[in-house]
Write an enzyme that holds these catalytic residues in place. Structure first.
Site, PDB file in Angstrom:
ATOM      1  CG  ASP A 134      -2.007  -1.034   1.090  1.00 60.60           C
ATOM      2  OD1 ASP A 134      -2.168  -1.572  -0.030  1.00 60.60           O
ATOM      3  OD2 ASP A 134      -2.675  -1.332   2.097  1.00 60.60           O
ATOM      4  CB  CYS A 135       3.408   2.542   2.233  1.00 57.75           C
ATOM      5  SG  CYS A 135       4.075   1.007   2.885  1.00 57.75           S
ATOM      6  CE1 TYR A 136       8.941   2.808   0.312  1.00 54.61           C
ATOM      7  CE2 TYR A 136       8.004   1.366   1.990  1.00 54.61           C
ATOM      8  CZ  TYR A 136       8.850   2.401   1.639  1.00 54.61           C
ATOM      9  OH  TYR A 136       9.600   3.017   2.586  1.00 54.61           O
TER      10      TYR A 136
END
Lengths: 387, 133
Positions: A128-130
């Site tokens: 989700d963040c990368y």
């Protein structure tokens, strides 16, 4: 008696008397230990040879959109990315899965230090963040946030001499060994070698500032396979003993002192120039640094034997090894060195000049190395047997 | 009598020609094969030839008419001075002692005149400084 503070004051004032570990031998012979101790502040050491246990931590910076690299390759050589998203460790002996001449992490490290472009490829499952799942780009040393060598085992204090009793050439990390004891190979710079000049590591410990790969580095820990249990002759151990883990910024390094090597049918390794300044605190230190090749002994092992429990065939001095041949069972056996003496001298000389110019000062060690350490083997055991 | 060294390159169509035998039989030469790497895809051979200068010239012209590429060699192995670190790994490997170590500077010198281009040093050199030319 002399303190680190006094020596550093003399270095800053341009008054320090600094000799290399080769130069000091004659001074002690001519003037004796007492007078030599009074006159000399620092002795520099140096070595340049294959140090397989080497590699570099790199931080690539974040891409847009960012990626959490789970697999990465530098010029097709796998780098270890099992740490934070864009951190990697490239090991010197890691090999690219390519046809043709062997190519490995050592070549990537040499290329980066040479300022050349290196291809980076990385893959990720995406998070989700990368979110990014793959990237291919070119990097250079200057484009990296951090790039520092972290070498778990360098500067072996003494080492084995390798020969081959079998009737076939064997290719080893000690080089090409001809059949029937037709040659013998050795390493270390002997009387100029860093840890042979301070055999009990009185002045070399965690935090010691050193010459590493043409730049400045530090001793960060005891090296892997650090051991103190070998027989001692003339105050120095016979065979591979103490080692150091070292670290240093690649951005200050030079390919003059960091060089990829290939040992045929063995693999890739990295030659590193490493030098340690030895402060002459007292007569005991002067006695240590005045050791010469005649007094340093190395065990000869048969590298065609496939066991860790090899018994030495003989003990020879570095004076004999450096003469070009040794005597084995009455037979003249020619010798080759894996360590470059001209480059080792350049290291010791460069370190001396840095101090003469007031650019490099000594550090007192933050913590000492172990005074005793054995070396454990790896045996095949069940969980019950090992606990 | 003269002694000269040649690199012979063979294309696939002539690899089965007994060239060294013909040099002996038809030209009275004494060839010594220093290195050969030939298979059905062609290959190369380094030979040293003893004989009269005129016969050597005639023998090599004959090989060229047969389609062999003939290159005279003054030195077959070259050292890349930029790669050489003067470690000395080559020194104990060389069968003719073409390498010697200066006991003052510890630099390794390479005597190309002595070198027979056997290639023993090439895979013994860790920084890959030695190349067969």
């Amino acid at each position: 008696m002399r303190t680190y503070t006094e020596i550093n004051e003399r270095i800053r004032a341009g008054e320090a008397v600094i000799l290399t570990a080769e130069e000091v031998i004659d001074v002690v012979r001519d003037k004796g230990v007492k007078r030599a101790t009074e006159e000399v502040d620092v002795v520099t050491t140096g070595t340049f040879g294959a140090m397989c246990s080497s590699g570099a931590f790199l931080n690539f910076g974040h891409s847009e959109p960012p990626i959490r690299m789970q697999k990465a390759w530098l010029n097709d050589v796998p780098a270890y990315t099992g740490i934070a998203s864009v951190d990697a460790y490239i090991g010197a002996t890691e090999m690219a899965d390519l046809d043709g001449a062997p190519y490995g992490g050592a070549h990537v490290i040499e290329s980066l230090i040479a300022g050349e472009a290196v291809n980076l490829q990385a893959l990720s499952a995406g998070t989700d963040c990368y979110p990014r799942k793959e990237i291919e780009t070119s990097i250079t040393l200057d484009a990296l946030n951090q790039a520092y060598l972290y070498n778990p085992r360098n500067a072996y204090q003494n080492y084995s001499v390798a020969t081959n009793s079998s009737n076939q050439t064997v290719f080893t990390y000690m080089g090409k060994l001809l059949p029937n004891y037709r040659n013998a190979t050795f390493s270390t710079a002997g009387e100029l070698s860093p840890l042979l000049n301070d055999p009990r590591m009185r002045t070399v410990g965690i935090g010691t500032r050193i010459f590493l790969g043409g730049g400045v580095g530090y001793v960060s820990w005891e090296g892997t396979q650090f051991r103190t249990t070998n027989e001692t002759v003339n105050g120095v151990p016979v065979g591979g003993s103490r080692t150091i883990a070292v670290t240093g910024d690649m951005k200050g390094m030079s390919t003059e002192f960091v060089r990829a090597l290939e040992f045929h049918r063995y693999g890739v390794s990295l030659a590193i120039g490493l030098g340690i300044p030895i402060p002459i605190l007292d007569e005991d230190m002067m006695k240590s640094v005045s050791i010469s090749n005649e007094d340093i002994m190395a065990p000869v092992f048969d590298y065609s034997m496939h066991t860790r429990d090899k018994k030495p065939l003989a003990q020879v001095s570095y004076a004999e090894l450096r003469s070009g041949n040794i005597d084995l069972f009455g037979k003249r056996v020619r010798t080759s060195s894996t360590t470059s003496m001209p480059k080792s001298r350049l290291v010791a000389q460069q370190l001396k000049e840095w101090m003469e110019d007031g650019e490099f000062q000594l550090t007192e060690l933050v913590a000492p190395m172990p005074s005793e350490r054995g070396m454990l083997p790896l045996n095949v055991r069940s969980p019950k047997e090992v606990v | 009598m003269a002694r000269r060294k040649f690199l012979l390159r063979f294309r696939p169509n002539i690899v089965s020609e007994p060239v060294t035998y013909l040099l002996v039989k038809d030209f009275g030469l004494i060839p010594n094969v220093l290195r050969a790497s030939i298979n059905d895809r062609g290959g190369k051979m380094v030979i040293e030839v003893d004989g009269k200068p005129s016969e050597i010239a005639a023998g090599m012209s004959f090989l060229e008419t047969k389609g062999v590429e003939v290159q005279e060699l003054m030195e077959c192995v070259e050292r890349d001075e930029g790669r050489c670190t003067h470690c000395g790994m080559c020194v104990s490997i060389c069968p003719v002692e073409a390498f010697s170590v200066d006991k003052g500077t510890w630099k390794v010198s390479f005597d190309k005149e002595r070198c027979i281009a056997c290639g023993m040093c090439i895979n013994a050199c860790p920084p890959k400084a030695m190349q067969l030319m």
